[in-house]
Motif scaffolding. Structure first.
Motif, PDB file in Angstrom:
ATOM      1  N   THR A  77      -8.549  15.511 -38.162  1.00 58.49           N
ATOM      2  CA  THR A  77      -8.656  15.441 -36.707  1.00 58.49           C
ATOM      3  C   THR A  77      -9.729  14.446 -36.275  1.00 58.49           C
ATOM      4  OG1 THR A  77      -7.949  17.741 -36.517  1.00 58.49           O
ATOM      5  CG2 THR A  77      -9.132  16.817 -34.635  1.00 58.49           C
ATOM      6  N   VAL A  78      -9.424  13.708 -35.224  1.00 58.21           N
ATOM      7  CA  VAL A  78     -10.378  12.839 -34.541  1.00 58.21           C
ATOM      8  C   VAL A  78     -10.507  13.415 -33.135  1.00 58.21           C
ATOM      9  CG1 VAL A  78     -10.834  10.507 -33.682  1.00 58.21           C
ATOM     10  CG2 VAL A  78      -9.653  10.825 -35.883  1.00 58.21           C
ATOM     11  N   ARG A  79     -11.747  13.568 -32.674  1.00 50.03           N
ATOM     12  CA  ARG A  79     -11.985  14.180 -31.368  1.00 50.03           C
ATOM     13  C   ARG A  79     -12.897  13.270 -30.550  1.00 50.03           C
ATOM     14  NH1 ARG A  79     -15.958  18.025 -30.384  1.00 50.03           N
ATOM     15  NH2 ARG A  79     -16.248  18.202 -32.623  1.00 50.03           N
ATOM     16  N   LEU A  80     -12.730  13.262 -29.245  1.00 50.32           N
ATOM     17  CA  LEU A  80     -13.556  12.466 -28.343  1.00 50.32           C
ATOM     18  C   LEU A  80     -14.382  13.383 -27.462  1.00 50.32           C
ATOM     19  CD1 LEU A  80     -10.906   9.842 -27.174  1.00 50.32           C
ATOM     20  CD2 LEU A  80     -12.659   9.564 -28.937  1.00 50.32           C
ATOM     21  N   GLY A  81     -15.623  12.967 -27.176  1.00 51.85           N
ATOM     22  CA  GLY A  81     -16.438  13.834 -26.345  1.00 51.85           C
ATOM     23  C   GLY A  81     -17.548  13.132 -25.596  1.00 51.85           C
ATOM     24  N   TRP A  82     -18.054  13.856 -24.614  1.00 47.52           N
ATOM     25  CA  TRP A  82     -19.179  13.449 -23.789  1.00 47.52           C
ATOM     26  C   TRP A  82     -19.997  14.702 -23.542  1.00 47.52           C
ATOM     27  CZ3 TRP A  82     -20.477  15.331 -18.923  1.00 47.52           C
ATOM     28  CH2 TRP A  82     -21.503  14.646 -18.259  1.00 47.52           C
ATOM     29  N   ALA A 133     -18.099   7.261 -18.444  1.00 42.32           N
ATOM     30  CA  ALA A 133     -17.728   7.861 -19.727  1.00 42.32           C
ATOM     31  C   ALA A 133     -16.212   7.880 -19.883  1.00 42.32           C
ATOM     32  CB  ALA A 133     -18.287   9.277 -19.831  1.00 42.32           C
ATOM     33  N   ARG A 134     -15.504   8.212 -18.802  1.00 46.83           N
ATOM     34  CA  ARG A 134     -14.039   8.257 -18.844  1.00 46.83           C
ATOM     35  C   ARG A 134     -13.454   6.901 -19.230  1.00 46.83           C
ATOM     36  NH1 ARG A 134     -12.603  10.868 -14.086  1.00 46.83           N
ATOM     37  NH2 ARG A 134     -13.392   9.072 -13.154  1.00 46.83           N
ATOM     38  N   ARG A 135     -13.984   5.819 -18.637  1.00 46.13           N
ATOM     39  CA  ARG A 135     -13.479   4.476 -18.968  1.00 46.13           C
ATOM     40  C   ARG A 135     -13.640   4.184 -20.458  1.00 46.13           C
ATOM     41  NH1 ARG A 135     -15.644   3.450 -13.906  1.00 46.13           N
ATOM     42  NH2 ARG A 135     -17.672   2.847 -14.736  1.00 46.13           N
ATOM     43  N   LYS A 136     -14.795   4.494 -21.006  1.00 45.58           N
ATOM     44  CA  LYS A 136     -15.057   4.232 -22.424  1.00 45.58           C
ATOM     45  C   LYS A 136     -14.171   5.130 -23.293  1.00 45.58           C
ATOM     46  CE  LYS A 136     -18.489   2.345 -24.314  1.00 45.58           C
ATOM     47  NZ  LYS A 136     -18.735   0.966 -24.677  1.00 45.58           N
ATOM     48  N   LEU A 137     -14.061   6.394 -22.932  1.00 45.23           N
ATOM     49  CA  LEU A 137     -13.246   7.328 -23.719  1.00 45.23           C
ATOM     50  C   LEU A 137     -11.762   6.967 -23.659  1.00 45.23           C
ATOM     51  CD1 LEU A 137     -15.144  10.598 -22.817  1.00 45.23           C
ATOM     52  CD2 LEU A 137     -14.993   9.552 -25.101  1.00 45.23           C
ATOM     53  N   LEU A 138     -11.298   6.486 -22.526  1.00 43.01           N
ATOM     54  CA  LEU A 138      -9.895   6.058 -22.441  1.00 43.01           C
ATOM     55  C   LEU A 138      -9.638   4.849 -23.346  1.00 43.01           C
ATOM     56  CD1 LEU A 138      -9.165   6.559 -18.639  1.00 43.01           C
ATOM     57  CD2 LEU A 138      -8.075   7.783 -20.552  1.00 43.01           C
ATOM     58  N   ARG A 139     -10.609   3.949 -23.473  1.00 42.23           N
ATOM     59  CA  ARG A 139     -10.454   2.812 -24.392  1.00 42.23           C
ATOM     60  C   ARG A 139     -10.418   3.304 -25.839  1.00 42.23           C
ATOM     61  NH1 ARG A 139     -13.972   0.252 -20.629  1.00 42.23           N
ATOM     62  NH2 ARG A 139     -15.766   0.517 -21.983  1.00 42.23           N
ATOM     63  N   LEU A 140     -11.259   4.289 -26.163  1.00 38.42           N
ATOM     64  CA  LEU A 140     -11.247   4.851 -27.518  1.00 38.42           C
ATOM     65  C   LEU A 140      -9.917   5.558 -27.780  1.00 38.42           C
ATOM     66  CD1 LEU A 140     -14.882   6.280 -27.766  1.00 38.42           C
ATOM     67  CD2 LEU A 140     -14.012   4.106 -28.665  1.00 38.42           C
ATOM     68  N   ARG A 141      -9.414   6.267 -26.768  1.00 38.42           N
ATOM     69  CA  ARG A 141      -8.115   6.947 -26.893  1.00 38.42           C
ATOM     70  C   ARG A 141      -7.010   5.941 -27.198  1.00 38.42           C
ATOM     71  NH1 ARG A 141      -3.835   7.851 -23.141  1.00 38.42           N
ATOM     72  NH2 ARG A 141      -2.724   9.800 -23.573  1.00 38.42           N
ATOM     73  N   GLU A 142      -7.004   4.828 -26.465  1.00 38.29           N
ATOM     74  CA  GLU A 142      -5.981   3.800 -26.701  1.00 38.29           C
ATOM     75  C   GLU A 142      -6.076   3.255 -28.118  1.00 38.29           C
ATOM     76  OE1 GLU A 142      -3.165   2.511 -25.156  1.00 38.29           O
ATOM     77  OE2 GLU A 142      -3.583   4.330 -24.027  1.00 38.29           O
ATOM     78  N   LEU A 143      -7.294   3.056 -28.612  1.00 37.01           N
ATOM     79  CA  LEU A 143      -7.468   2.543 -29.964  1.00 37.01           C
ATOM     80  C   LEU A 143      -6.938   3.539 -30.999  1.00 37.01           C
ATOM     81  CD1 LEU A 143      -8.424   0.215 -31.737  1.00 37.01           C
ATOM     82  CD2 LEU A 143     -10.718   1.258 -31.721  1.00 37.01           C
ATOM     83  N   ILE A 144      -7.100   4.826 -30.747  1.00 33.92           N
ATOM     84  CA  ILE A 144      -6.556   5.846 -31.660  1.00 33.92           C
ATOM     85  C   ILE A 144      -5.035   5.718 -31.725  1.00 33.92           C
ATOM     86  CG2 ILE A 144      -6.182   8.329 -31.994  1.00 33.92           C
ATOM     87  CD1 ILE A 144      -9.055   8.711 -30.783  1.00 33.92           C
TER      88      ILE A 144
END
Length: 139
Positions: A65-70, A20-31
């Motif tokens: 706001t844009v938020r990321l979660g798991w 999940a962290r790997r995917k969320l870090l990619r989404l973070r970079e895209l933001i």
């Protein structure tokens, strides 16, 4: 990778399971990449909301706001959340009906094995980060 300015946010990412962290870090970079490429957005503030990484246009006040979660209940999925009081997810559903899995009017959901449609998602992120400027009103 964009460095963390907040130890609390960095710790939140470290608490996610590795896949999940790997995917969320990619989404973070895209933001961050989308914010930098979108005129008028300015610097993004990365903070925690409800214990989850959140991205705000505090400087320009141009967006929502844009938020990321798991969630433990769905361990193979991550989500990008948007303010449910906006029309953002409704618009995304109209524009990209086959590109995303949707959770009500609040989130785009990605399975850890899904390829992220970065062009479409970049459009969605830009729409959120310019929501107020674009006449979206709301929050």
């Amino acid at each position: 990778m964009t460095p963390f300015k907040s130890a609390a946010v960095e710790h939140a990412f470290e608490a996610f399971p590795p896949s999940a962290r790997r995917k969320l870090l990619r989404l973070r970079e895209l933001i961050f990449k989308t914010a930098a490429a979108t005129p008028g957005v300015g610097e993004i503030e990365e903070t925690l909301k409800w214990g989850e990484p959140a991205y705000l246009t505090s400087q320009s006040k141009s967006g929502s706001t844009v938020r990321l979660g798991w969630k433990k209940a769905r361990p193979t999925q991550v989500a990008m959340y948007f303010n449910c009081q906006t029309t953002l997810v409704e618009s995304f559903r109209t524009l990209f009906p086959n590109d995303f899995s949707f959770e009500g009017n609040r989130a785009l959901v990605f399975d850890e094995s899904d390829a992220v449609p970065t062009d479409a998602l970049g459009h969605c992120i830009a729409a959120a980060l310019t929501y107020h400027r674009a006449g979206g009103g709301g929050r």
